[in-house]
Design a protein around this motif. Structure first.
Motif, PDB file in Angstrom:
ATOM      1  N   GLU A 247       0.795  -1.255  -0.153  1.00  0.00           N
ATOM      2  CA  GLU A 247       0.111  -0.193   0.173  1.00  0.00           C
ATOM      3  C   GLU A 247       0.909   1.135   0.117  1.00  0.00           C
ATOM      4  N   GLU A 248       1.970   1.110   0.721  1.00  0.00           N
ATOM      5  CA  GLU A 248       2.780   2.136   0.703  1.00  0.00           C
ATOM      6  C   GLU A 248       4.255   1.806  -0.037  1.00  0.00           C
ATOM      7  N   ALA A 249       5.244   2.655   0.258  1.00  0.00           N
ATOM      8  CA  ALA A 249       6.634   2.126  -0.585  1.00  0.00           C
ATOM      9  C   ALA A 249       7.084   0.939   0.281  1.00  0.00           C
ATOM     10  N   PRO A 250       7.775   0.270  -0.340  1.00  0.00           N
ATOM     11  CA  PRO A 250       8.293  -1.229   0.322  1.00  0.00           C
ATOM     12  C   PRO A 250       9.314  -0.801   1.404  1.00  0.00           C
ATOM     13  N   PRO A 251       9.370  -1.427   2.486  1.00  0.00           N
ATOM     14  CA  PRO A 251      10.279  -0.919   3.778  1.00  0.00           C
ATOM     15  C   PRO A 251      11.583  -1.017   3.118  1.00  0.00           C
ATOM     16  N   ARG A 252      12.638  -0.272   3.496  1.00  0.00           N
ATOM     17  CA  ARG A 252      13.768  -0.259   3.340  1.00  0.00           C
ATOM     18  C   ARG A 252      14.759   0.202   4.310  1.00  0.00           C
ATOM     19  N   GLY A 253      16.059  -0.126   4.236  1.00  0.00           N
ATOM     20  CA  GLY A 253      16.980   0.241   5.327  1.00  0.00           C
ATOM     21  C   GLY A 253      18.140  -0.808   5.739  1.00  0.00           C
ATOM     22  N   PRO A 254      19.068  -0.394   6.239  1.00  0.00           N
ATOM     23  CA  PRO A 254      20.085  -1.131   6.494  1.00  0.00           C
ATOM     24  C   PRO A 254      20.080  -2.198   7.488  1.00  0.00           C
ATOM     25  N   ASP A 255      18.962  -2.340   8.143  1.00  0.00           N
ATOM     26  CA  ASP A 255      18.591  -3.222   9.061  1.00  0.00           C
ATOM     27  C   ASP A 255      17.223  -3.906   8.778  1.00  0.00           C
ATOM     28  N   ILE A 256      16.959  -3.856   7.405  1.00  0.00           N
ATOM     29  CA  ILE A 256      15.962  -4.274   6.885  1.00  0.00           C
ATOM     30  C   ILE A 256      16.262  -5.430   5.788  1.00  0.00           C
ATOM     31  N   PHE A 257      16.059  -6.621   5.655  1.00  0.00           N
ATOM     32  CA  PHE A 257      16.387  -7.726   4.870  1.00  0.00           C
ATOM     33  C   PHE A 257      15.153  -8.257   4.480  1.00  0.00           C
ATOM     34  N   GLU A 258      15.147  -8.804   3.186  1.00  0.00           N
ATOM     35  CA  GLU A 258      13.962  -9.707   2.526  1.00  0.00           C
ATOM     36  C   GLU A 258      14.538 -11.076   2.634  1.00  0.00           C
ATOM     37  N   ILE A 259      13.442 -11.809   2.949  1.00  0.00           N
ATOM     38  CA  ILE A 259      13.449 -13.304   2.829  1.00  0.00           C
ATOM     39  C   ILE A 259      13.076 -13.774   1.580  1.00  0.00           C
ATOM     40  N   THR A 260      13.740 -14.508   0.863  1.00  0.00           N
ATOM     41  CA  THR A 260      13.419 -15.086  -0.596  1.00  0.00           C
ATOM     42  C   THR A 260      13.709 -16.764  -0.622  1.00  0.00           C
TER      43      THR A 260
END
Length: 202
Positions: free
Chosen positions: A88-101
């Protein structure tokens, strides 16, 4: 054994090869995803680069049981590059945020062992986050798997309404990691097998 293979590492080639083979068997052969295949055996895409980190669970003979890939959100990753409309908003981003794939459970496991491998990998992801300063995971999941993730007991919520994309009902989510997350998982019945752990530096 649980391997944490960091960006650019090559000394755990056997575990990496087993993981890429398992990904091909699950995501291409079983689920029918249209993904690039290397040498007819390995599922490897553009995000499998020096910035990716892998958690790989193997059995006593080195065979793949479960694995996941972590991508930094400060660089292009699957949610922002391919599925940003799920948020709904911009995907969360940041040096302490990682994506599980590429959360992958080996096809050769029976139901009980799949559950054990799943729970061990989920708890390993939380332990890895607490050790490395990750405060949030994001991800994209098919609706059935999304519902399971939401029920694991941790602080997890959708980032938008699920949508049908390429014939699949997909949703985006965020998982907040705090010191009490392991206890929340345990309360919901998600517990690790406590495998022998080997960490591979970058």
């Amino acid at each position: 054994m649980l391997f944490t293979v960091s960006a650019g590492s090559s000394s755990e080639d056997a575990a990496m090869r087993a993981m890429f083979e398992a990904r091909k068997r699950v995501f291409v052969d079983l689920l029918g995803w249209d993904l690039p295949i290397l040498d007819g055996r390995y599922e490897v895409d553009q995000f499998d680069d020096v910035h990716a980190c892998y958690l790989i669970l193997t059995d006593g003979e080195g065979r793949h049981r479960a694995s996941a890939r972590l991508l930094p959100t400060t660089r292009p990753h699957i949610l922002d590059s391919l599925f940003g409309t799920l948020c709904e908003e911009a995907p969360p981003r940041g040096p302490d945020i990682f994506e599980i794939t590429r959360f992958c459970l080996d096809r050769g496991l029976n139901a009980a062992r799949r559950r054990q491998a799943r729970d061990t990998l989920v708890t390993a992801l939380v332990e890895h986050a607490l050790k490395t300063g990750i405060s949030m995971y994001t991800g994209v999941a098919e609706i059935g798997w999304l519902q399971q993730i939401l029920a694991f007991g941790w602080r997890c919520r959708p980032l938008g309404l699920p949508q049908r994309i390429d014939g699949m009902m997909l949703g985006a989510l965020r998982i907040d990691i705090t010191r009490d997350t392991p206890a929340l998982l345990a309360r919901a019945g998600i517990r690790s097998e406590q495998p022998e752990t080997r960490r591979e530096a970058a």
